[in-house]
Scaffold this motif. Structure first.
Motif, short mmCIF file in Angstrom:
data_model
loop_
_atom_site.label_atom_id
_atom_site.label_comp_id
_atom_site.label_asym_id
_atom_site.label_seq_id
_atom_site.Cartn_x
_atom_site.Cartn_y
_atom_site.Cartn_z
N HIS A 1 1.68 -9.17 -50.08
CA HIS A 1 1.06 -8.16 -49.17
C HIS A 1 0.62 -8.09 -47.19
O HIS A 1 1.33 -7.54 -46.59
CB HIS A 1 1.70 -6.60 -49.79
CG HIS A 1 2.52 -6.49 -51.53
ND1 HIS A 1 3.88 -6.53 -50.59
CD2 HIS A 1 1.74 -6.62 -52.47
CE1 HIS A 1 4.56 -6.18 -51.74
NE2 HIS A 1 3.41 -7.11 -52.86
N ILE A 2 -0.20 -8.76 -47.87
CA ILE A 2 -1.02 -8.84 -46.21
C ILE A 2 -0.65 -9.84 -45.94
O ILE A 2 -0.40 -10.38 -44.67
CB ILE A 2 -3.10 -8.94 -47.53
CG1 ILE A 2 -2.63 -7.35 -47.89
CG2 ILE A 2 -3.60 -9.12 -45.69
CD1 ILE A 2 -4.16 -7.90 -48.34
N MET A 3 -0.84 -11.31 -46.62
CA MET A 3 -0.31 -12.37 -45.56
C MET A 3 1.37 -12.79 -45.36
O MET A 3 1.54 -13.38 -45.12
CB MET A 3 -0.94 -13.57 -46.39
CG MET A 3 -2.30 -12.98 -46.19
SD MET A 3 -2.61 -13.56 -44.66
CE MET A 3 -2.14 -15.08 -44.15
N GLY A 4 2.10 -11.85 -47.09
CA GLY A 4 3.80 -11.79 -46.89
C GLY A 4 4.10 -11.57 -45.20
O GLY A 4 5.47 -11.62 -45.02
N ILE A 5 3.96 -10.71 -44.53
CA ILE A 5 4.41 -10.61 -43.30
C ILE A 5 4.56 -11.83 -42.13
O ILE A 5 5.14 -11.70 -41.28
CB ILE A 5 3.64 -9.89 -42.51
CG1 ILE A 5 2.19 -9.24 -41.47
CG2 ILE A 5 3.29 -8.38 -43.71
CD1 ILE A 5 1.74 -8.96 -40.91
N GLU A 6 3.83 -13.08 -42.32
CA GLU A 6 4.21 -13.71 -41.78
C GLU A 6 4.63 -15.19 -42.51
O GLU A 6 5.06 -16.59 -41.59
CB GLU A 6 2.98 -15.25 -42.23
CG GLU A 6 1.74 -14.41 -40.78
CD GLU A 6 0.40 -15.61 -41.50
OE1 GLU A 6 0.51 -16.40 -40.80
OE2 GLU A 6 -0.67 -14.50 -40.89
N GLU A 7 5.74 -14.76 -43.23
CA GLU A 7 7.52 -15.11 -43.64
C GLU A 7 8.16 -15.34 -42.87
O GLU A 7 7.92 -13.86 -41.88
CB GLU A 7 7.24 -15.17 -45.28
CG GLU A 7 7.62 -13.20 -45.87
CD GLU A 7 8.39 -13.34 -46.87
OE1 GLU A 7 9.70 -13.50 -47.33
OE2 GLU A 7 7.44 -13.30 -48.00
N PRO A 8 9.48 -15.80 -42.80
CA PRO A 8 10.26 -15.56 -41.39
C PRO A 8 10.75 -14.16 -42.21
O PRO A 8 10.81 -13.25 -43.14
CB PRO A 8 11.24 -15.89 -41.82
CG PRO A 8 10.58 -17.54 -42.82
CD PRO A 8 9.77 -17.07 -43.21
N TRP A 9 11.01 -13.20 -40.80
CA TRP A 9 11.93 -12.03 -41.03
C TRP A 9 13.21 -11.70 -40.25
O TRP A 9 13.65 -12.97 -39.11
CB TRP A 9 10.99 -11.48 -40.36
CG TRP A 9 9.60 -10.20 -39.81
CD1 TRP A 9 8.78 -11.04 -40.35
CD2 TRP A 9 10.07 -9.10 -41.22
NE1 TRP A 9 7.34 -10.71 -40.95
CE2 TRP A 9 7.95 -9.01 -41.34
CE3 TRP A 9 10.25 -8.00 -41.44
CZ2 TRP A 9 7.41 -8.78 -42.28
CZ3 TRP A 9 10.18 -7.49 -42.10
CH2 TRP A 9 8.45 -6.82 -42.87
N ILE A 10 14.65 -11.29 -41.21
CA ILE A 10 15.70 -11.72 -40.57
C ILE A 10 16.19 -10.35 -40.06
O ILE A 10 16.34 -9.80 -40.43
CB ILE A 10 16.19 -12.11 -42.27
CG1 ILE A 10 15.84 -13.47 -42.78
CG2 ILE A 10 18.10 -12.68 -41.37
CD1 ILE A 10 15.39 -15.00 -42.09
N GLU A 11 16.96 -11.35 -38.84
CA GLU A 11 17.62 -9.71 -38.40
C GLU A 11 18.91 -9.04 -39.37
O GLU A 11 19.56 -9.82 -40.19
CB GLU A 11 18.44 -10.42 -36.82
CG GLU A 11 19.13 -9.17 -36.56
CD GLU A 11 19.97 -9.58 -34.99
OE1 GLU A 11 21.37 -9.10 -34.73
OE2 GLU A 11 19.82 -10.89 -34.45
N THR A 12 18.59 -7.50 -39.34
CA THR A 12 19.76 -6.98 -40.51
C THR A 12 20.11 -6.04 -39.87
O THR A 12 19.49 -5.65 -38.65
CB THR A 12 18.99 -6.85 -41.40
OG1 THR A 12 19.60 -6.60 -42.53
CG2 THR A 12 17.65 -6.04 -41.66
N VAL A 13 20.41 -5.04 -40.86
CA VAL A 13 20.85 -3.59 -40.22
C VAL A 13 19.85 -2.86 -41.00
O VAL A 13 19.33 -3.52 -41.85
CB VAL A 13 22.23 -3.23 -40.60
CG1 VAL A 13 23.65 -4.30 -40.32
CG2 VAL A 13 22.48 -3.40 -42.39
N GLU A 14 20.30 -2.08 -40.47
CA GLU A 14 18.94 -0.77 -41.04
C GLU A 14 19.55 -0.24 -42.73
O GLU A 14 20.39 -0.23 -43.19
CB GLU A 14 19.15 0.83 -40.24
CG GLU A 14 18.76 1.60 -40.71
CD GLU A 14 18.62 2.88 -39.65
OE1 GLU A 14 17.68 3.90 -40.52
OE2 GLU A 14 19.28 3.44 -38.93
#
Length: 673
Positions: A46-59
């Protein structure tokens, strides 16, 4: 059987309670040790997890809006979903940056002129990046807030849950310890009553009291503090090592080096501590003995102005005890927190060396969450080690104290016999009896005489002639080495001591009264003696006349040793105590020597009634009180030198006649004076 095994046997008496407490302990430890794992999950996921890849998606739920585009963490993307463009967030210090390229590896990160650079020993990665504002960073963290809150609430619930089990294990372990010590003290006290009188000749009362109270209290610490701490510490260590191996087997294996070090530590400590604790317990017993002796003899000490001398004696013992305690203090100071601090630093240095790249790079080994959890567990590991080390002193004290208690219990005793015999006629025969307290130093030599049923036998002689020794043999406080003593033709050695004494009564020169009432001192709390029988016995010895000044005769409170009563009143209670059991044999050991003339006159009037139906032995100091005795035995250096009635001995004009005439002369002179 070793001391440890015997203490273990006592522990088995409460094994169900102890096992239940250990189950509660295991649950509470398991709940408490989940903390670092929860922290690891919060950090990595949850804290360091935001550094993993974020994938484009829908709302959708848990998606984040950035630059008018919705993104979701790759790990939260449902299976089968279309994968759009990806971005990745990188933290450098307190700043966050976003890049459109996926970062292939860890390394030293830097940001300058819109470029993100990541460098390690093998390669360098360069990518365009944009700094995120604080509000944009919070947007990416917003989906993590509730999961973190849920984890924290879950851990809080576990702590509260564990606290109930922690309370339960402490309560039941201490309850078991108290029950064990109650049984141990009862066994020790009961064994004391089984020991022969000879045993107490050379062991001061203070030392016996120290073993029954102080030493058993030290053993109690074994079960209350030591046992609880050792069990909890071992379970705690097992739990921590289990967690360490789940985190990283290689680092956990390195931490196992603490086990043999701790074992060697305990062995060496016990080697020295055992010697010091023996000395401490011994000096403590001597202090108790000296204190008991001073309290008992306070009148003499103050009367002869020996306060300074007793203070010096006690001060010497106290100084020796202080010196022994200091030896133990130095040992504990050298082997307690000092060594645990050294071990802790060694483990931390080893961890830093490993993580510093001695074997592999940090990123290839541990995540930040695992590293945090590992360091947390290592710190927690030294808590049980500290508890074990701090309890080593109590462990050795308890072991030494237990050794002293069991040494007392190992003294050969005799079970209280339940055998019952009919009331004997009371014929006593001494057949060539010789007896010594010390080997080959005989105080009675070839004694032979017979006391017929109902006769009164008087024993007279100078101090050390053997009068009291005859009584000791008759009651089987001691057994003769040669010859035999017979009751109605049966050797008294063939009669259990308690069975024999059931039909005997004794009145000593110095009567001993217990805390309670006059009635309980006469009956000695025997339920088979009625109040009417007590009143009758007291009336026979003239007690009602003497105690008429008291408001509640039988219910009058008696302090320790009867300190609020006169010597005559104490002696009357002792007479009534002997008579209420209607003994076949009655022994009066100079019973009237400390009584005033008025009280003696009352007792003398009752003596004729008391002697009926029983054989009576009188050790006499005032020869005028035995003129009517059926036999008078004159003793000198353990031998009977004269024997007969008062008139017969007076006609001989030997030892007895001279003693009687001398006492009469002194009596006449005192009247004249």
């Amino acid at each position: 059987m070793t001391v440890g095994k015997r203490l273990y046997q006592y522990a088995l008496s409460s094994k169900k309670t102890i096992i239940f407490a250990l189950i509660l302990l295991s649950v509470s430890v398991a709940a408490e040790l989940t903390g670092p794992f929860i922290a690891k999950t919060i950090i990595d996921n949850h804290i360091m997890g935001i550094e993993e890849p974020w994938i484009e998606t829908v709302e959708q739920e848990q998606a984040v809006l950035y630059n008018e585009t919705w993104y979701i963490r790759e790990s939260r993307l449902s299976d089968g979903s279309d994968r759009g463009n990806a971005i990745q967030i990188v933290q450098i210090g307190l700043s966050f940056y976003v890049t459109n390229q996926l970062i292939p590896f860890d390394g030293e990160k830097s940001f300058e002129n819109g470029e993100l650079t990541i460098t390690n020993a093998d390669d360098t990665f360069v990518s365009e990046a944009i700094a995120l504002s604080a509000s944009e960073v919070m947007d990416f963290y917003r989906p993590e807030i509730m999961p973190v809150v849920y984890w924290l609430l879950f851990y809080l619930g576990l702590i509260i849950f564990a606290s109930f089990f922690q309370y339960g294990q402490r309560f039941y372990l201490q309850k078991a310890a108290n029950r064990i010590i109650q049984k141990l003290r009862t066994d020790v006290f009961n064994h004391l009553s089984r020991l022969p009188v000879r045993f107490f000749d050379n062991l001061p009362a203070g030392k016996v009291v120290a073993r029954v109270t102080n030493d058993t209290e030290a053993v109690r610490e074994l079960y209350v503090a030591v046992l609880a701490n050792f069990f909890s510490s071992v379970i705690y260590m097992i739990g921590i090592y289990t967690a360490l191996f789940l985190l990283d087997a290689r680092l956990a294996a390195g931490a196992l080096v603490l086990i043999p070090i701790l074992w060697v530590w305990i062995v060496l400590y016990r080697k020295f501590a055992s010697k010091y604790n023996h000395e401490i317990r011994s000096k403590n017993s001597e202090i108790n003995a000296s204190l008991n002796e001073s309290i008992q003899g306070m009148e003499i000490i103050q009367a002869f102005r020996k306060e300074k001398g007793r203070e010096k004696t006690f001060g010497t013992l106290n100084e020796q005890h202080f010196t022994a305690q200091n030896k133990m203090l130095r040992l504990n100071s050298l082997t307690s927190h000092n060594l645990t601090a050294v071990l802790r630093n060694m483990i931390m240095v080893g961890l830093i060396w490993f993580l510093g790249g001695a074997q592999t790079g940090v990123g290839a080994v541990l995540t930040l969450g695992i590293l945090y959890a590992f360091v947390d567990y290592i710190n927690r590991l030294f808590e049980p080690i500290n508890r074990i080390v701090n309890q080593l002193a109590n462990l050795e004290q308890a072991r030494v104290a237990g050794e002293r208690v069991f040494e007392l219990m190992d003294k050969e005793g005799e079970d209280v016999a339940e055998e019952v015999m009919k009331r004997p006629k009371g014929e006593i025969t001494f057949d060539d009896v010789s007896f010594s307290y010390k080997e080959d130093e005989y105080v009675l030599k070839h004694l032979s005489f017979t006391a017929k049923p109902g006769q009164t036998i008087a024993l007279v002689g100078h101090t050390g002639s053997g009068k009291s020794s005859i009584m000791n043999l008759l009651f089987r406080f001691y057994d003769c080495q040669k010859g035999a003593i017979r009751l109605d033709g049966q050797d008294i050695k063939d009669i259990p001591r308690q069975t024999l004494r059931e039909h005997m009564g004794i009145v000593l020169q110095e009567p001993y009264l217990f805390t309670g009432t006059i009635e309980t001192n006469i009956t000695l709390n025997r339920n088979d003696i009625t109040r009417e029988e007590v009143e009758h016995a007291l009336e026979l010895v003239g007690g009602k006349q003497v105690f008429s000044r008291l408001d509640n005769i039988l219910d009058e409170e008696v302090k320790e040793k009867g300190s609020t009563l006169s010597s005559g009143e104490r002696q009357l209670i002792s007479f009534a105590r002997a008579l209420v059991v209607n003994p076949a044999i009655l022994v009066l050991d100079e019973a009237t020597s400390n009584i005033d003339t008025e009280t003696e006159t009352i007792i003398q009037k009752a003596m004729d009634t008391l002697k009926e139906g029983r054989t009576t032995f009188i050790i006499a100091h005032r020869l005028s009180t035995i003129k009517n005795a059926d036999q008078i035995l004159v003793l000198d250096k353990g031998k009977i030198v004269e024997q007969g009635t008062h008139d017969e001995l007076m006609k001989l004009e030997q030892n007895y006649a001279k003693m009687y005439q001398l006492q009469q002369q002194v009596k006449e002179e005192s009247k004249v004076g």
